[in-house]
Design an enzyme around this catalytic site. Sequence first.
Site, PDB file in Angstrom:
ATOM      1  N   HIS A  12      13.835  20.972  -1.645  1.00  0.00           N
ATOM      2  CA  HIS A  12      14.114  21.868  -0.507  1.00  0.00           C
ATOM      3  C   HIS A  12      14.692  21.127   0.706  1.00  0.00           C
ATOM      4  CE1 HIS A  12       9.589  21.233   0.631  1.00  0.00           C
ATOM      5  NE2 HIS A  12      10.345  20.323   1.205  1.00  0.00           N
ATOM      6  N   HIS A  59       6.673  22.238   7.463  1.00  0.00           N
ATOM      7  CA  HIS A  59       6.833  20.863   7.972  1.00  0.00           C
ATOM      8  C   HIS A  59       6.576  20.851   9.476  1.00  0.00           C
ATOM      9  CE1 HIS A  59       9.167  21.192   4.246  1.00  0.00           C
ATOM     10  NE2 HIS A  59       9.049  19.898   4.101  1.00  0.00           N
ATOM     11  N   HIS A 193      10.857  10.885  -2.854  1.00  0.00           N
ATOM     12  CA  HIS A 193      11.517  10.520  -1.592  1.00  0.00           C
ATOM     13  C   HIS A 193      10.512  10.011  -0.567  1.00  0.00           C
ATOM     14  CE1 HIS A 193      10.438  14.742  -0.740  1.00  0.00           C
ATOM     15  NE2 HIS A 193      10.911  14.713   0.490  1.00  0.00           N
ATOM     16  N   GLU A 240       4.914  16.183  -2.344  1.00  0.00           N
ATOM     17  CA  GLU A 240       5.355  17.593  -2.372  1.00  0.00           C
ATOM     18  C   GLU A 240       5.363  18.153  -3.796  1.00  0.00           C
ATOM     19  OE1 GLU A 240       8.138  18.019   1.614  1.00  0.00           O
ATOM     20  OE2 GLU A 240       9.165  17.731  -0.292  1.00  0.00           O
TER      21      GLU A 240
HETATM   22  C1  DHB Z   1      14.115  15.417   3.532  1.00  0.00           C
HETATM   23  C2  DHB Z   1      13.549  15.989   2.416  1.00  0.00           C
HETATM   24  C3  DHB Z   1      12.510  16.899   2.508  1.00  0.00           C
HETATM   25  O1  DHB Z   1      11.865  17.475   1.448  1.00  0.00           O
HETATM   26  C4  DHB Z   1      12.065  17.272   3.733  1.00  0.00           C
HETATM   27  O2  DHB Z   1      11.116  18.214   3.793  1.00  0.00           O
HETATM   28  C5  DHB Z   1      12.586  16.705   4.884  1.00  0.00           C
HETATM   29  C6  DHB Z   1      13.612  15.782   4.777  1.00  0.00           C
HETATM   30  C7  DHB Z   1      15.231  14.450   3.469  1.00  0.00           C
HETATM   31  O3  DHB Z   1      15.660  14.081   2.367  1.00  0.00           O
HETATM   32  O4  DHB Z   1      15.751  14.043   4.496  1.00  0.00           O
HETATM   33 FE    FE Z   2       9.831  18.686   2.408  1.00  0.00          FE
END
Ligand code: DHB
Ligand code: FE
Length: 280
Positions: A12, A59, A193, A240
Site C-alpha cells: 500500500h 499510519h 521494507h 505489516e
Molecule cells: C512506504 C511504504 C509503506 O507501506 C508505508 O506505509 C509508508 C512508506 C515507502 O515505501 O516509502
Molecule cells: Fe504502510
Amino acid sequence: MARITAGVGTSHVPLIGRAIDTKATDTDYWKPVFEGYEFTKKWIAEEQPDVIFLVYNDHASAFSLEMVPTFAIGCAEEFQPADEGFGRRPVPTVKGAPDLAWHVAQSVIQQDFDLTIINQMDVDHGLTVPLSLIFGEPDAWPCRIIPFAVNVVVYPPPSGRRCYNLGKAIANAVESFDEDLNVQIWGTGGMSHQIQGPRSGLINKDWDTAFLNRLSDNAEDLADIPHIEYVRETGSEGIEMVMWLIMRGALNTQVKELHRHYHIPASNTAVGHIVLENQF
Ligand code: DHB
Ligand code: FE
C-alpha cells in the site's frame, strides 16, 4: 447468507498513490508496478463484490499516539480520505457497510477478540492506495468497504497467530450474516521494507517469495512466524505482513492462487500482490 469468495493481498505504498494522482503510471519506473495489477482489475470487474472487508493499518493519520487500538472496525456510513500532509487524495469517499460491520463487531467480540468500534475516521494510504491500484480512478468506488485497522505502528503489534485466528473469527461472522452478499477480504501492507534507521532500504526477495508461496499452500505454518523474524528478515515495516494473515485466516484451507505479482522497487519497498479464490 454472506460469503467470502476471495482474498487479495497487496502492498500500500503512499508513493503509488502519488504516481496515480499525478498521472505518472506510464513512466519507466512505475509501469512494471502497475502492469502487475491489470489481471486483478479485469477479474474484479467480473466478480463485482458487494463489500470489501479491507484490513490495513493507519499510519498515525486517524489515530495519534494518544490512542492506539490494536484492532478497530469502521462502522460508519462513510469515510473520507485522510490528509497525510499534502491534502486529501483526490479519490472518492469510501462508503461503509454499517449493518455488516456491526454484525461482525458483535460476532467477533463474542468470539473473544477485542475490537474498537469506530464511528468516525479518515482513511489513509493503507486503504486508499489498494483501492486505486485495483479499481483505477472511478467517480465512485464500485462497492462498499469496511475499514479494519490493525496496529503495526506502535509496539507491540499483534502476533501473526492472533491475526490468523482473528481472520477465522471474521469469516464466521461474515458467514452468519443473513443477507446474500459477495464479500472479499483484503490484507494490505508489506512486503519487506524498512523506512528508517541504519538498515533503511532493506528488501528481502527470498523471504518475500517464500511468504507468497506458503500463503497459498502452507498458511497455517506462516502464522507461527515470530515478530523478531519479521524485524530481522523483512525490516521494521515488514511487520505489516501480519495483516495478510488476517486475510488468509478468513479463507478456507483450500484456496486457488489466481494471480501473483512481485516487483522491486516501489519507493522503499518490494511490491507484492496476490489474488486467492476461496475453494468450498
Ligand atoms: C512506504 C511504504 C509503506 O507501506 C508505508 O506505509 C509508508 C512508506 C515507502 O515505501 O516509502
Ligand atoms: Fe504502510
